[in-house]
Design an enzyme around this catalytic site. Structure first.
Site, mmCIF file in Angstrom:
data_model
loop_
_atom_site.group_PDB
_atom_site.id
_atom_site.type_symbol
_atom_site.label_atom_id
_atom_site.label_comp_id
_atom_site.label_asym_id
_atom_site.label_seq_id
_atom_site.Cartn_x
_atom_site.Cartn_y
_atom_site.Cartn_z
ATOM 1 N N SER A 1 -63.659 -83.773 -70.760
ATOM 2 C CA SER A 1 -63.426 -85.170 -71.048
ATOM 3 C C SER A 1 -65.031 -85.781 -70.946
ATOM 4 O O SER A 1 -65.111 -86.751 -70.479
ATOM 5 C CB SER A 1 -62.774 -85.533 -69.544
ATOM 6 O OG SER A 1 -63.627 -85.199 -68.553
ATOM 7 N N LYS B 1 -61.176 -80.363 -65.729
ATOM 8 C CA LYS B 1 -61.094 -79.618 -64.342
ATOM 9 C C LYS B 1 -61.472 -80.261 -63.253
ATOM 10 O O LYS B 1 -61.289 -79.937 -62.002
ATOM 11 C CB LYS B 1 -61.746 -78.248 -64.687
ATOM 12 C CG LYS B 1 -63.205 -78.529 -64.728
ATOM 13 C CD LYS B 1 -63.816 -76.985 -64.567
ATOM 14 C CE LYS B 1 -65.349 -77.018 -64.689
ATOM 15 N NZ LYS B 1 -65.881 -75.635 -64.966
ATOM 16 N N ASP C 1 -72.268 -87.542 -68.997
ATOM 17 C CA ASP C 1 -72.405 -88.733 -68.003
ATOM 18 C C ASP C 1 -73.895 -88.442 -67.374
ATOM 19 O O ASP C 1 -74.320 -89.560 -67.147
ATOM 20 C CB ASP C 1 -71.288 -88.538 -66.920
ATOM 21 C CG ASP C 1 -71.502 -89.815 -65.964
ATOM 22 O OD1 ASP C 1 -70.908 -90.938 -66.586
ATOM 23 O OD2 ASP C 1 -71.681 -89.573 -64.894
ATOM 24 N N TRP C 2 -74.476 -87.262 -67.590
ATOM 25 C CA TRP C 2 -75.800 -87.292 -66.852
ATOM 26 C C TRP C 2 -76.954 -87.298 -67.838
ATOM 27 O O TRP C 2 -77.948 -87.382 -67.374
ATOM 28 C CB TRP C 2 -75.770 -85.873 -66.173
ATOM 29 C CG TRP C 2 -75.278 -85.644 -64.872
ATOM 30 C CD1 TRP C 2 -74.111 -86.187 -64.489
ATOM 31 C CD2 TRP C 2 -75.370 -84.623 -64.056
ATOM 32 N NE1 TRP C 2 -73.504 -85.843 -63.378
ATOM 33 C CE2 TRP C 2 -74.396 -84.724 -63.060
ATOM 34 C CE3 TRP C 2 -76.295 -83.544 -63.855
ATOM 35 C CZ2 TRP C 2 -74.589 -84.019 -61.822
ATOM 36 C CZ3 TRP C 2 -76.202 -82.875 -62.988
ATOM 37 C CH2 TRP C 2 -75.599 -82.842 -61.792
ATOM 38 N N GLU D 1 -88.759 -88.970 -79.081
ATOM 39 C CA GLU D 1 -88.884 -87.819 -78.234
ATOM 40 C C GLU D 1 -89.268 -86.839 -78.843
ATOM 41 O O GLU D 1 -89.902 -86.847 -80.003
ATOM 42 C CB GLU D 1 -87.382 -87.615 -77.664
ATOM 43 C CG GLU D 1 -86.901 -88.799 -76.991
ATOM 44 C CD GLU D 1 -85.337 -88.279 -76.273
ATOM 45 O OE1 GLU D 1 -84.841 -87.274 -76.585
ATOM 46 O OE2 GLU D 1 -84.808 -89.036 -75.354
ATOM 47 N N HIS E 1 -84.913 -77.513 -70.297
ATOM 48 C CA HIS E 1 -85.780 -78.635 -70.117
ATOM 49 C C HIS E 1 -86.985 -78.563 -69.263
ATOM 50 O O HIS E 1 -86.893 -77.841 -68.543
ATOM 51 C CB HIS E 1 -84.669 -79.799 -69.601
ATOM 52 C CG HIS E 1 -85.432 -81.180 -70.156
ATOM 53 N ND1 HIS E 1 -86.473 -81.854 -69.286
ATOM 54 C CD2 HIS E 1 -84.662 -82.051 -70.830
ATOM 55 C CE1 HIS E 1 -86.618 -82.931 -69.909
ATOM 56 N NE2 HIS E 1 -85.698 -83.187 -70.641
ATOM 57 N N ARG F 1 -89.126 -78.799 -77.135
ATOM 58 C CA ARG F 1 -88.794 -78.521 -75.655
ATOM 59 C C ARG F 1 -89.024 -76.921 -75.301
ATOM 60 O O ARG F 1 -89.637 -76.627 -74.170
ATOM 61 C CB ARG F 1 -87.358 -78.628 -75.209
ATOM 62 C CG ARG F 1 -87.231 -80.181 -74.998
ATOM 63 C CD ARG F 1 -85.565 -80.345 -74.907
ATOM 64 N NE ARG F 1 -85.367 -82.037 -74.799
ATOM 65 C CZ ARG F 1 -84.015 -82.626 -74.728
ATOM 66 N NH1 ARG F 1 -83.161 -81.784 -74.715
ATOM 67 N NH2 ARG F 1 -83.886 -83.755 -74.259
ATOM 68 N N HIS G 1 -80.872 -76.143 -69.798
ATOM 69 C CA HIS G 1 -80.453 -77.642 -69.829
ATOM 70 C C HIS G 1 -79.305 -77.712 -70.843
ATOM 71 O O HIS G 1 -78.306 -78.515 -70.690
ATOM 72 C CB HIS G 1 -81.640 -78.358 -70.480
ATOM 73 C CG HIS G 1 -81.247 -79.746 -70.738
ATOM 74 N ND1 HIS G 1 -80.939 -80.632 -69.900
ATOM 75 C CD2 HIS G 1 -81.413 -80.519 -71.775
ATOM 76 C CE1 HIS G 1 -80.859 -81.937 -70.368
ATOM 77 N NE2 HIS G 1 -81.157 -81.860 -71.761
ATOM 78 N N ARG H 1 -82.300 -76.966 -79.978
ATOM 79 C CA ARG H 1 -81.706 -78.543 -80.359
ATOM 80 C C ARG H 1 -83.197 -79.296 -80.084
ATOM 81 O O ARG H 1 -83.889 -79.321 -79.366
ATOM 82 C CB ARG H 1 -80.894 -78.673 -79.256
ATOM 83 C CG ARG H 1 -80.058 -80.196 -79.341
ATOM 84 C CD ARG H 1 -79.399 -80.483 -78.274
ATOM 85 N NE ARG H 1 -79.677 -80.528 -76.857
ATOM 86 C CZ ARG H 1 -80.219 -81.567 -76.323
ATOM 87 N NH1 ARG H 1 -80.180 -82.457 -76.836
ATOM 88 N NH2 ARG H 1 -80.634 -81.390 -75.231
#
Length: 530
Positions: A11, A33, A42-43, A113, A229, A275, A336, A371
């Site tokens: 989700s 779950k 969300d983070w 970034e 990260h 990174r 990360h 990434r």
């Protein structure tokens, strides 16, 4: 037995975006779950990388930056497709109501970034992921064709013949799964950051979708590429808190505790290097000087600007005794992002008919060996749209499956207490941090790999059993696949650094592939790789 047109496992941004798109074609169920809002999406702090200022940026430049970060393992067709769809994906989020920041002149406030050569990151202050997640979740909850099943756990996929047609789902407080069927199943369950003792990921990131797909027979690629990260707040005994790469994009500097610089010794781009380079540099300096952390300093920038651009980070640091606008803060690297995952094509289709994947759980070919910052939320939205286009573009959806009379799994589990399971999980995380962390070596990887085989015997492999057991089952499998992939790749590239093989080798410019029915992982060349 619940039956739907589409079953989505996860989700976060990928799952919610897919659900909103597929709702026009039938009934959608989302299995989450925990709470639906509990996700890595969300983070996410940084933002969405997309070309929104064509006067100073271009699709071609964004593609070049992505390929550069991927170190020869990106799939060029996937990169062109996803980056090319970036502006449309950003506009889709804007149309859904995501309140990206604007400048005083009304244009988008774009940040830069590490690894990007232009300002192209759309953001909502420093809580972009939460803004996207909450906006999409509000729409999903209000949609009559979408059902969210919170606190439900998918313990195995179900195949009808060679086609994925559902999943075995554990309801709250029930250790025996129920079969949920669908015309198509979409994995959007995120990555596997909880493999590690130090991670920026939420507790739900236990590699569930990767394990589900592998057990079903799908191909898994490049799990050895875990992005660490560089900067999480150093606070022993507390959960790590991410300090966004956008801080360095806005001028923050990494220093040793005595104030001396070190990054330029590792890469001329210094704070704006990718990174993997920055994380390894920090790790090397911490070991060299036998220190517990380095520092991140943005106190030379205007304080009001720092507070305006990074309100959540500023508030969190203040709550832990640090003032970003006045002093350096202590930071350490942490696991990360999972760059590999379930192999999918540009339409989001896995190697199993009827099974799709989007977001961090997938290996779309976008990220390669490392990434590029803020390409992940972009991949979620574009991947979801690709799945919707593939399923919606069919003249006829697959028929709804007829279920078997009872669960087909006969695999067993060993009776272990919740305390024993949690102890094993902590031991796994500690071993993975030591053996398969930022800097690896063959001996530690071999020892860890043998450990995962022993753990498999100890815990068993069962479709039934509580969530804490299922999560350890999935983590153990992902740990085994990751360490075997890392041993196969006798080179150092991107996120994967092996001190016994410190050089990049062109004969390893290929995807590492696992498939359940093959005894060992193998390398597969990448078509058109650059």
């Amino acid at each position: 037995m619940p039956s739907f047109d589409f079953l989505i496992i996860g989700s976060g941004t990928a799952g919610l975006s897919t659900a909103l798109g597929l709702s026009q074609f039938g009934r959608v169920a989302i299995v989450s779950k925990d709470r639906a809002s509990d996700s890595a999406s969300d983070w996410a702090q940084g933002g969405v990388a997309a070309v929104m200022d064509e006067d100073h940026d271009s699709i071609a430049l964004h593609i070049e930056d992505t390929l550069g970060a991927g170190m020869g393992l990106c799939h060029p067709d996937a990169v062109r497709h996803i980056i090319g769809q970036g502006p449309a994906a950003a506009r889709r989020l804007i149309d859904w109501g995501v309140p990206f920041d604007r400048r005083a002149d009304g244009n988008w406030h774009l940040t830069r970034e590490g690894g990007h050569r232009a300002r192209r990151v759309l953001h909502c202050a420093d809580t972009t992921g939460h803004a996207i997640e909450s906006t999409l979740l509000q729409q999903v909850r209000a949609h009559p064709a979408i059902q969210i099943a919170e606190a439900h756990f998918a313990s195995d996929l179900w195949l009808r013949g060679d086609r994925c047609a559902g999943a075995w789902v554990l309801a709250p407080e029930d250790d025996r799964p129920q079969l949920w069927t669908a015309r198509a199943v979409i994995l959007a369950s995120g990555g596997a950051g909880q493999l590690y003792r130090h991670t920026s990921n939420p507790l739900v990131a236990t590699g569930d979708g990767i394990a589900l797909a592998y057990r079903a027979g799908a191909e898994i690629a490049n799990l050895e590429f875990i992005q660490f990260h560089p900067t999480t707040l150093y606070q022993p005994g507390s959960a790590p808190f991410l300090l966004s790469e956008a801080l360095r994009g806005e001028g923050a500097l990494l220093r040793l505790p005595d104030g001396s610089a070190f990054l330029e010794r590792y890469d001329p781009r210094a704070e704006l290097a990718p990174r993997d380079i920055v994380a390894r540099a920090i790790d090397a300096e911490m070991k060299r000087h036998r220190i517990e952390y380095v520092t991140l300093d943005i106190s030379h920038q205007p304080g009001a600007q720092v507070q305006r651009h990074f309100p959540a980070i500023f508030a969190h640091c203040r709550a832990h005794g640090y003032d970003l606008t006045r002093e350096p803060v202590p930071v350490v690297p942490a696991a990360h992002y999972t760059c590999g995952g379930v192999v999918v094509d540009v339409a989001g289709r896995s190697s199993i008919d009827g099974l799709y994947a989007a977001g961090e759980v997938s290996a779309s070919g976008l990220h390669g060996a490392n990434r590029l910052a803020s390409n992940s939320l972009l991949e979620c939205v574009v991947g979801a749209a690709s799945i919707v286009a593939d399923l919606g573009g069919r003249s006829r959806l697959p028929e709804k499956p007829l279920p078997p009379p009872a669960p087909t799994s006969t695999r067993s589990s060993n009776a272990l207490s919740e305390t024993a399971i949690r102890t094993l999980r902590q031991a796994l995380q500690t071993t993975m941090w030591r053996a398969a962390g930022i800097i690896r070596n063959d001996a530690d990887l071999r020892a860890a790999s043998a450990n995962w085989e022993e753990m498999a015997t100890r815990i068993g492999d069962a479709v039934q059993g509580p969530r804490y057991y299922q999560e350890l089952r999935n983590l153990r499998l992902c740990a085994a696949l990751l360490t075997r992939s890392a041993l196969l790749r006798e080179e150092s590239r991107g996120c994967h650094f092996n001190s016994d093989h410190p050089q990049r080798r062109e004969d390893f410019a290929a995807d590492s592939i696992h498939q359940r029915d093959r005894p060992d992982p193998f390398l597969r060349p990448i078509p058109g790789a650059i």
